[in-house]
Write an enzyme that holds these catalytic residues in place. Structure first.
Site, PDB file in Angstrom:
ATOM      1  NE  ARG A 132      19.017  35.191 -15.748  1.00  0.00           N
ATOM      2  CZ  ARG A 132      19.257  34.630 -16.931  1.00  0.00           C
ATOM      3  NH1 ARG A 132      18.324  33.913 -17.535  1.00  0.00           N
ATOM      4  NH2 ARG A 132      20.437  34.753 -17.492  1.00  0.00           N
ATOM      5  CG  ASP A 161      21.155  32.714 -14.664  1.00  0.00           C
ATOM      6  OD1 ASP A 161      22.140  33.457 -14.790  1.00  0.00           O
ATOM      7  OD2 ASP A 161      20.712  32.010 -15.590  1.00  0.00           O
ATOM      8  CG  HIS A 229      24.438  31.813 -16.676  1.00  0.00           C
ATOM      9  ND1 HIS A 229      23.642  32.881 -17.002  1.00  0.00           N
ATOM     10  CD2 HIS A 229      24.952  31.356 -17.840  1.00  0.00           C
ATOM     11  CE1 HIS A 229      23.655  33.066 -18.318  1.00  0.00           C
ATOM     12  NE2 HIS A 229      24.460  32.149 -18.855  1.00  0.00           N
ATOM     13  CD  GLU A 293      24.538  32.752 -22.656  1.00  0.00           C
ATOM     14  OE1 GLU A 293      24.092  33.332 -23.645  1.00  0.00           O
ATOM     15  OE2 GLU A 293      23.986  32.801 -21.543  1.00  0.00           O
ATOM     16  CD1 TRP A 423      15.416  31.432 -22.426  1.00  0.00           C
ATOM     17  CD2 TRP A 423      16.473  31.248 -20.457  1.00  0.00           C
ATOM     18  NE1 TRP A 423      16.222  30.309 -22.475  1.00  0.00           N
ATOM     19  CE2 TRP A 423      16.878  30.174 -21.281  1.00  0.00           C
ATOM     20  CE3 TRP A 423      17.003  31.336 -19.165  1.00  0.00           C
ATOM     21  CZ2 TRP A 423      17.781  29.199 -20.860  1.00  0.00           C
ATOM     22  CZ3 TRP A 423      17.908  30.376 -18.756  1.00  0.00           C
ATOM     23  CH2 TRP A 423      18.290  29.329 -19.590  1.00  0.00           C
ATOM     24  CB  THR A 424      11.474  34.920 -16.387  1.00  0.00           C
ATOM     25  OG1 THR A 424      12.516  34.569 -15.457  1.00  0.00           O
ATOM     26  CG2 THR A 424      10.655  33.693 -16.710  1.00  0.00           C
TER      27      THR A 424
HETATM   28  C1  ACM Z   1      20.826  29.874 -22.934  1.00  0.00           C
HETATM   29  O1  ACM Z   1      19.906  30.401 -23.538  1.00  0.00           O
HETATM   30  N1  ACM Z   1      21.813  30.618 -22.444  1.00  0.00           N
HETATM   31  C2  ACM Z   1      20.880  28.447 -22.696  1.00  0.00           C
END
Ligand code: ACM
Ligand code: ZN
Length: 513
Positions: A132, A161, A229, A293, A423-424
């Site tokens: 990201r 991703d 992703h 996801e 997560w960025t």
């Molecule tokens: C995640 O936070 N989608 C692993």
């Protein structure tokens, strides 16, 4: 005892050991690597490197009766004795020493103490999402040093991703030429788009990162997130999705319904080659395959996917996802690697050797069932360990009080440890990294290292003051106490704004479809 994570057995003693320009050091040859790092540290503080001498006040000794990650430290006014079975154990002793040290006017003092210490969990991880937002290797080196200072031993890199592919591939150069760049970046702060964004690590960069981490007893775990992703991959090679249509690397965040086509044989071949290129670079036992996801909307209408379901006698698209991930799990195991999947990518039919990384809220029951059935696990519970969450939702105390081994887990030996991801999407730079992870990472370190019965939040808060002074000295930013433990009003307000942002972006995305 001014140390985080708190040592498991210790006694503080009055007074301190004084390191000066004539202090010398003696060490077993096997511990030279750690002795060198200790000398680097002392040189930084007092301006000159201690010489090696047989009769020294600082001693590093091998002790085969200790465990691999264990160390013993004895500091009195006249001497420092550090013993360990391995450089890894000695390295953790050195991290403790660093926190016990104070520097005043070029003079260095180490608090007197007796310590016998080893970790509660063998897997103590941190994850950075470099897809990201890409961070150059220098930033990775800095973070390796910082997590090592907190006695972590795993650095998981989320390398790919929808918003970017960050690893060079000789077989598939478009992955970085096309997949490594995006045209714009949605920003919550701007409520609009920031500029383009790009970057990737060359093979040489990755080797450097792995070697740097290894010298600090940290394993780099690479992650290629599949089959969801994967928009950056698909932007580079559009035939890889069920739609066979050109798409852009995403500028927005959230879950894309465009995924790889698990009915396309070529996709398996391509990913196998990409994994093969990476296997030799990462020298540790683990390799992360994502699996989280995965919308299956297009699989339902894709003739290739439907044919695969028939050919392999699968019940539905969910089983097709497992079939796809198991193919790569077995591929990795054939190359002596242990696959890891996010828990929403795991089912009862997932390869038994695959490790589950638990993250998803409200699905812990299923993960616990897998653990009790015999699957090994790493825990990354969302509302406790996700360091990208605002402090309003996850204040320091909440993280600190997380207990990995709830009563329902019978097979506790299967819990390898814990990992805190960053997560960025909303973390574009170093100062935001520091603000989000410190001091919460110190709390995570203590969960991972210190036995449950030795932990105390009030005591932790006291010890944090010393850690803050080390952060300042190292020029590391952190959320101040008022920010990391917001009052009720700030918590409610912060949580509300966060949910509103999430909801607003979700609705915007739905409208676009
Ligand atoms: C995640 O936070 N989608 C692993
Ligand atoms: Zn398909």
């Amino acid at each position: 005892m001014n140390v985080i994570p708190l040592p498991n057995v210790f006694q503080s003693l009055p007074g301190s050991f004084h390191v000066h320009k004539d202090t010398t050091i003696n060490f077993s040859g096997e511990l030279k690597a750690t002795a060198d790092l200790l000398c680097d540290f002392l040189a930084e503080s007092i301006g000159s490197r201690p010489k090696r001498s047989n009769y020294s006040s600082i001693n590093l000794t091998l002790d085969f009766s200790l465990e691999e990650e264990q160390y013993q430290l004895f500091v009195d006014r006249n001497s420092v004795h550090l013993s360990a079975r391995t450089n890894r154990g000695a390295f953790y002793g050195l991290q403790t020493l660093k926190q016990l040290a104070t520097v005043k006017d070029g003079r260095l003092f180490i608090d007197c103490c007796i310590i016998d210490d080893r970790p509660r969990f063998s897997y103590r991880g941190f994850m950075l999402d470099v897809a990201r937002h890409f961070f150059p290797k220098e930033e990775i080196f800095r973070l390796i040093d910082l997590i090592a200072f907190h006695k972590f031993n795993v650095f998981h890199l989320h390398l790919t991703d929808d918003q970017g592919w960050r690893i060079e591939s000789e077989a598939y150069p478009r992955l970085t030429e096309i997949g490594g760049k995006r045209k714009a970046t949605y920003s919550r702060r701007l409520k609009g788009y920031a500029g383009p964004h790009q970057g990737y690590y060359t093979k040489a960069d990755l080797k450097e990162i792995v070697a740097y981490a290894r010298s600090r007893h940290i394993e780099i775990i690479p992650e290629i997130d599949m089959p969801g992703h994967m928009n950056a991959f698909i932007a580079a090679y559009p035939d890889a999705s069920c739609l066979n249509k050109e798409i852009d690397v995403l500028s927005d965040f959230g879950i894309s319904d465009i995924t790889l086509c698990p009915g396309n044989k070529e996709v398996y071949q391509m990913l196998s080659r990409v994994i093969l290129e990476l296997i030799d670079i990462f020298d540790g036992p683990y390799f992360h395959l994502g699996g989280d996801e995965v919308p299956k909307k297009h699989w339902k209408k894709c003739p290739r996917c439907q044919k695969a379901i028939k050919d392999f006698h699968l019940k539905n698209e969910k089983e097709l996802a497992t079939h796809f991930l198991n193919y790569f799990a077995e591929f990795l195991r054939a190359h002596n690697k242990t696959p890891i999947f996010w828990n929403d990518g795991i089912s009862e039919k997932t390869s038994p050797g695959a490790v589950v990384q638990h993250w998803k809220y409200f699905t812990r029951k299923k993960t616990v069932k897998e653990i009790n059935r015999g699957r090994r696990a790493v825990l990354s519970d969302y509302f406790y360990l996700y360091l990208d969450l605002p402090y309003a939702l996850t204040p320091l105390k909440k993280t600190y009080q997380f207990e990995p081994l709830g009563k329902k887990i019978k097979n506790t030996a299967n819990v390898l440890g814990i990992e805190a991801p960053l997560w960025t999407e909303w973390v574009p730079d170093r100062s935001k990294i520091d603000f989000q992870i410190f001091p919460r990472l110190a709390a995570v370190a203590e969960i991972a290292w210190t036995e449950k019965e030795n932990k105390s939040y009030d005591d932790f808060i006291e010890r944090l003051k010393n850690l803050y002074s080390h952060y300042r000295k190292m020029n590391v930013g952190f959320a101040e106490d008022k920010e990391n433990q917001p009052n009720l009003f700030a918590r409610a307000w912060g949580a509300l704004s966060w949910f509103q942002d999430e909801d607003c972006e979700l609705r915007k995305k739905k409208r676009r479809r």
